[in-house]
Design a protein around this motif. Structure first.
Motif, mmCIF file in Angstrom:
data_model
loop_
_atom_site.group_PDB
_atom_site.id
_atom_site.type_symbol
_atom_site.label_atom_id
_atom_site.label_comp_id
_atom_site.label_asym_id
_atom_site.label_seq_id
_atom_site.Cartn_x
_atom_site.Cartn_y
_atom_site.Cartn_z
ATOM 1 N N GLU C 153 42.306 46.475 -4.978
ATOM 2 C CA GLU C 153 40.926 46.319 -5.459
ATOM 3 C C GLU C 153 39.943 47.107 -4.605
ATOM 4 O O GLU C 153 38.917 47.566 -5.099
ATOM 5 C CB GLU C 153 40.528 44.839 -5.429
ATOM 6 C CG GLU C 153 41.302 44.030 -6.429
ATOM 7 C CD GLU C 153 40.435 42.951 -7.064
ATOM 8 O OE1 GLU C 153 39.409 42.594 -6.448
ATOM 9 O OE2 GLU C 153 40.774 42.483 -8.172
ATOM 10 N N LYS C 154 40.260 47.205 -3.329
ATOM 11 C CA LYS C 154 39.353 47.966 -2.463
ATOM 12 C C LYS C 154 39.487 49.460 -2.704
ATOM 13 O O LYS C 154 38.523 50.210 -2.563
ATOM 14 C CB LYS C 154 39.648 47.649 -0.996
ATOM 15 C CG LYS C 154 39.120 46.289 -0.579
ATOM 16 C CD LYS C 154 39.107 46.122 0.925
ATOM 17 C CE LYS C 154 38.659 44.701 1.294
ATOM 18 N NZ LYS C 154 39.314 44.227 2.523
ATOM 19 N N VAL C 155 40.686 49.879 -3.047
ATOM 20 C CA VAL C 155 40.890 51.318 -3.232
ATOM 21 C C VAL C 155 40.322 51.785 -4.572
ATOM 22 O O VAL C 155 39.640 52.805 -4.653
ATOM 23 C CB VAL C 155 42.393 51.680 -3.126
ATOM 24 C CG1 VAL C 155 42.597 53.172 -3.362
ATOM 25 C CG2 VAL C 155 42.947 51.286 -1.758
ATOM 26 N N ILE C 156 40.612 51.035 -5.632
ATOM 27 C CA ILE C 156 40.162 51.462 -6.960
ATOM 28 C C ILE C 156 38.873 50.712 -7.310
ATOM 29 O O ILE C 156 38.883 49.504 -7.512
ATOM 30 C CB ILE C 156 41.231 51.187 -8.022
ATOM 31 C CG1 ILE C 156 42.513 51.932 -7.666
ATOM 32 C CG2 ILE C 156 40.721 51.622 -9.384
ATOM 33 C CD1 ILE C 156 43.492 52.051 -8.810
ATOM 34 N N ARG C 157 37.800 51.471 -7.431
ATOM 35 C CA ARG C 157 36.492 50.839 -7.638
ATOM 36 C C ARG C 157 36.151 50.629 -9.098
ATOM 37 O O ARG C 157 35.266 49.847 -9.439
ATOM 38 C CB ARG C 157 35.413 51.706 -6.990
ATOM 39 C CG ARG C 157 35.565 51.770 -5.488
ATOM 40 C CD ARG C 157 34.471 52.565 -4.860
ATOM 41 N NE ARG C 157 34.485 53.934 -5.352
ATOM 42 C CZ ARG C 157 34.254 55.011 -4.602
ATOM 43 N NH1 ARG C 157 33.967 54.872 -3.322
ATOM 44 N NH2 ARG C 157 34.294 56.196 -5.112
ATOM 45 N N ASP C 158 36.802 51.359 -9.995
ATOM 46 C CA ASP C 158 36.481 51.244 -11.421
ATOM 47 C C ASP C 158 37.591 51.969 -12.198
ATOM 48 O O ASP C 158 38.421 52.661 -11.608
ATOM 49 C CB ASP C 158 35.122 51.904 -11.705
ATOM 50 C CG ASP C 158 34.526 51.464 -13.045
ATOM 51 O OD1 ASP C 158 35.235 50.792 -13.828
ATOM 52 O OD2 ASP C 158 33.361 51.805 -13.296
ATOM 53 N N HIS C 159 37.565 51.800 -13.496
ATOM 54 C CA HIS C 159 38.443 52.595 -14.357
ATOM 55 C C HIS C 159 37.858 53.984 -14.537
ATOM 56 O O HIS C 159 36.664 54.203 -14.344
ATOM 57 C CB HIS C 159 38.571 51.936 -15.741
ATOM 58 C CG HIS C 159 39.564 50.826 -15.762
ATOM 59 N ND1 HIS C 159 40.736 50.889 -16.453
ATOM 60 C CD2 HIS C 159 39.553 49.619 -15.131
ATOM 61 C CE1 HIS C 159 41.410 49.770 -16.275
ATOM 62 N NE2 HIS C 159 40.711 48.971 -15.481
ATOM 63 N N VAL C 160 38.718 54.929 -14.929
ATOM 64 C CA VAL C 160 38.228 56.241 -15.350
ATOM 65 C C VAL C 160 39.108 56.701 -16.510
ATOM 66 O O VAL C 160 40.322 56.493 -16.503
ATOM 67 C CB VAL C 160 38.239 57.258 -14.173
ATOM 68 C CG1 VAL C 160 39.648 57.579 -13.697
ATOM 69 C CG2 VAL C 160 37.517 58.539 -14.559
ATOM 70 N N ALA C 161 38.468 57.265 -17.521
ATOM 71 C CA ALA C 161 39.208 57.762 -18.686
ATOM 72 C C ALA C 161 38.455 58.954 -19.250
ATOM 73 O O ALA C 161 37.304 59.217 -18.868
ATOM 74 C CB ALA C 161 39.370 56.664 -19.733
#
Lengths: 242, 242, 242, 242, 242, 242
Positions: C153-161
């Motif tokens: 959770e700390k590494v990935i801050r949001d989705h991207v597409a």
């Protein structure tokens, strides 16, 4: 009669413009007539592997031509994926010539790279590169001296400059332009020091072999021409600091 | 406050100097402040294989940087044996941008290559290349028109120019220099025609994502900046023939 | 009418299949209709030189196409000895897009490489790569989290597409397939986060320049399409652990 | 005193062995002391593009060294993926030297390639290559003459041979071996014809610059040494047909 | 005991899935356990230069591995700029093996390229490639036959399939997986036809040399294993047209 | 009847000349009839990265052909910028074969490179390279033993030699020359130890597949031929020290 109407022993108009780069530690835009070469000297705090831990530095050169520096556009060397034999030969010559007047021990363990990029070509790009490259190298050392890194006088032992000569329509002439170079029977490049010592001689018969007497005539022209080029280097350097 | 003290919507001093090459059919030295790019257009009587016998021509671009165009010397691409991804990306963009205003059928089955070589870099080299490359292309077509090869007006349908915008310290600004570019949160390049049509948009979040409103602000700056650049192109071209 | 009979604002059937590799720490086979891309995330305990001893990690991507992923067989890049400009451009885009939602400090000094290999192509390979690459990256971080290496959770801050949009036969349409892409007047790729922030915009006029209004219409389609893609990512990730 | 105990004006033992290849149209294994070069001349019924349909032929050379021809094993150029600047420079020199005595029109539209491969190196590989390469070229033309393809006498206008000279421990000496070459203050290569005409001169100061008088002394040595080499070429050729 | 618990003479589960590509004229996804290779056959109306105007065609193969097909990610060959010796060796083997059962004259002057790309590797990728490549080749010829271009029966004279055998912990075993392959004392690949003829044998002692008796045991296993693989090829081809 | 009039089981005249290089630590000029290969062994005090700090050494080989070693001149690999698949395949085979009889632990952490350069080719260059390369390797180890670096007997566990066999005009024959090799239906290379153990087998059907009985006949010839080659190696080594 030379295409440019010059006397057989006349250089083209030569200018050495210093301080032409915002970034490089030393820089010189050298013009031998319509041959324009941008010489940029860069200092790096590293040396080639064979000099590591020797206390000695290195001076090297790289050479390139813009694809349309010439009458016909040539393929970009970065796109073709390699430097031509001609390019490698020239940049090795420039590096050797500059090192001939440098005390690598006094430079200390760092490298100066002099990039000579031909913006426009009209014959004599290698000799212009050496002549202008010396000024860029000098100014790089002045930049270093101003920062207490070296003594410029200890590093640079003498001037070095170069000129081409050739036999054109049967006559020895000084500082060939492209039209003369293409038609010359013999073509020679001379690299001399300010004191008149010989650093490098390269003479090639383009057509029939040439004689020792012809070669001596070319060397005589070169000595006088290079004395003139060294005087111009001195005048340029004597100007306001770059 | 921008490092250069410019207003948020101010271009750097822009000059477009024509006729700077003895050899190229069209040439322009473009300066966006301290970013200097030499744009040389060369005509060749051949086309890429996919256009053979179609009656259509081609306009393409190549891009390069002198190794010491930048603050730190970079490795010469010819020496490393390949063009970087960045170089290939930029030269593809320049080529697409120029083709967007060219009628390839009216050009006829020949190719114009616009070489954009960065002599000195301070941000915005790709947008300067497009803006100056258009002038070199124009003058190449004028050269051809003077020889009865094409109708310049039929080949070139409109002007094309480019500028970068970005969000710097939270504010949208026009024409980023290197200091701003390195610190910008968002960086966008715009390529527009003289009539204001969009040719290319490239926007990248360097840090946090940006909003549609921010993007609109950047586009507003770009439209005004490019209108100014096109006016300068017109003024340059209206000068004496190169 | 679109060749595929889709509505102007309809995505192709999209699937995101996780856990498709025996070896990779994260993997996803993404399909946008007939475009199939295998995305494999690999963790390595090293970083590029510019990040050594900074405590920060790196996320990068590589892109390739099987030679016969396309209608006509293309030359294998490994055989031709270099990656094309298009390949380099795409893999740089994928890497930037993924990094836009990653906290490199929280990752720690290690590198994740996301290989996106196109098994079959029908337009939109770069947008499928980003969309599927995110899932592979996510699962790689889940794998690391399970071993106590990071907090996902700390590494990935949001989705991207990502998705492409274009103007086809005068109408803005979502998610171009190859037939539409070849004929589109304007083609734009959008990369957005789960929160709707813009990460990257690339719009290109293939024929005539486009207007700001047209561009807004494309962005509107993209926002809705990407919201849908992010929902599918969430559904995929919510499934049983890969 | 020279390391080899030779007089200052003495060549090393020189042999020119003809007919050493089962396949090549002309061949010569040349030895200058411990420097051994295999020279193989190959005829091909094609010319470089710039000579197509001119009726003229071409003579070219390629140069290589076995990786362990030298005291320390060097990297194989085929493995490193490119020929070094030194290699390119030498093979260009060999080609120019051989062409200086060839009438390319009398050769007709075909190409002779002289491969000079150094089997063992002890200094002077380029001068041995030129000297032995001439014999291989001669025998290739004899082979062609025997088949009615050319008149050997019309194609080859004179002999050509080469030798290096240098200033070693302050004294001018002829035909440097590796020990002398490594320590020489000045190193020069001379290529002369049988009639004594100069084809190529290359002189380099390895340490301090040299004077015109020193250069004349080197040229004097070279003239005498090359006269000797040409006599050996004549003797070799006068032997039984290869 | 084998790591996979298989009997010494048991193949891994083998599947041959046809029609897996929208574009390729023939395609097969072959699985030997966890080794998965995508084989795509492409027809081109051209032949290599040495076959021009001979009326004969050519069958060739290319081989590649996705970078993370293996346990540790390997460098992408397109990025490193060349195919490894292993890759070249394998693709030459696949091409020779397929040509062994093809009548190149009956194919006519066109080329079929079979791309074998390893999606996931667990040992035996070259033998899976040959076995699956045959099915892709077959289906390509069926596609051509359906268009009246060739007679498939005349072009393909027999089946061809391949398997590896080795001596693992002192025992001859069939169809090595990666764990066995890494530890095997001897490793051999066999390529046989449907009629049992030998097309290619490659046996290598990884540690101690092996005996003729051991080699015979491996060949016995291979004959039985390949008979099984050929039966599976026939079953696959007998299914509904791809 | 063989073109060379040899009996079906006769080797060509074989010679193994030691001590042919002034520089290499071990050297052998091997001739199998008109196939001549110069094998030079070089010792280096470094190992490949995967062996660092293991205490083990490495033996590797490189292979090359002079451009005119063959009937038709081939392109120089250094000039074309890469080694062919054939070259890579052969040098990998030579290296594996030599390592099969070497105790890498007893060698210690250093590398021996055996360069096999084909001076003249007439078939069987890889088998001559292995046979002569063994002698060069042996002499390199003798050189090291004389300096107290290794025990030669501990490093070299057995002899290794190689020969080709093939089916020519329906008959199994030993040691194919070029004429036979070009026309052979089946071609196989065998690498055996002095004790008769098999190190490597490579058999290829050039035309129709071959049978197990044919293969056994070839192996029978190879065993007898290699026993002869090993005897010649022993005789050569028993001669005066190189």
């Amino acid at each position: 009669m030379r295409p440019s109407k010059r006397a057989f022993d006349a250089l083209r108009p030569v200018t050495l413009e210093r301080g032409v780069s915002r970034h490089a530690e030393g820089s010189c835009l050298v013009k031998f007539g319509d041959t324009h070469v941008l010489c940029l000297a860069s200092i790096e705090e590293r040396v080639p592997p064979f000099l590591k831990n020797t206390g000695k530095g290195w001076v090297t050169a790289e050479y390139g031509m813009l694809p349309r520096a010439t009458g016909e556009r040539m393929r970009r060397e970065a796109a073709s994926g390699k430097q031509s034999g001609r390019t490698l030969e020239i940049q090795r010559l420039i590096g050797r010539s500059l090192r001939a007047v440098v005390d690598l021990g006094a430079l200390g363990e760092r490298q100066i790279t002099v990039d000579c990029d031909v913006i426009q070509a009209d014959g004599g790009t290698r000799t212009a590169s050496i002549t202008g490259g010396f000024v860029a190298l000098h100014d790089c050392l002045a930049w270093m001296e101003a920062r207490g890194m070296v003594s410029r006088e200890k590093v640079i032992r003498d001037h070095v400059a170069a000129v081409s000569c050739g036999i054109y329509k049967g006559e020895p002439v000084l500082d060939l332009d492209y039209l003369e170079d293409s038609a010359a029977e013999t073509d020679a490049n001379f690299v001399l020091t300010g004191a008149g010592g010989i650093v490098e001689i390269q003479g090639t018969a383009e057509g029939a072999p040439f004689s020792e007497a012809e070669f001596s005539a070319l060397m005589g022209l070169a000595k006088s021409g290079i004395a003139d080029l060294v005087a111009r280097q001195k005048a340029a350097i004597a100007g306001a600091a770059a």
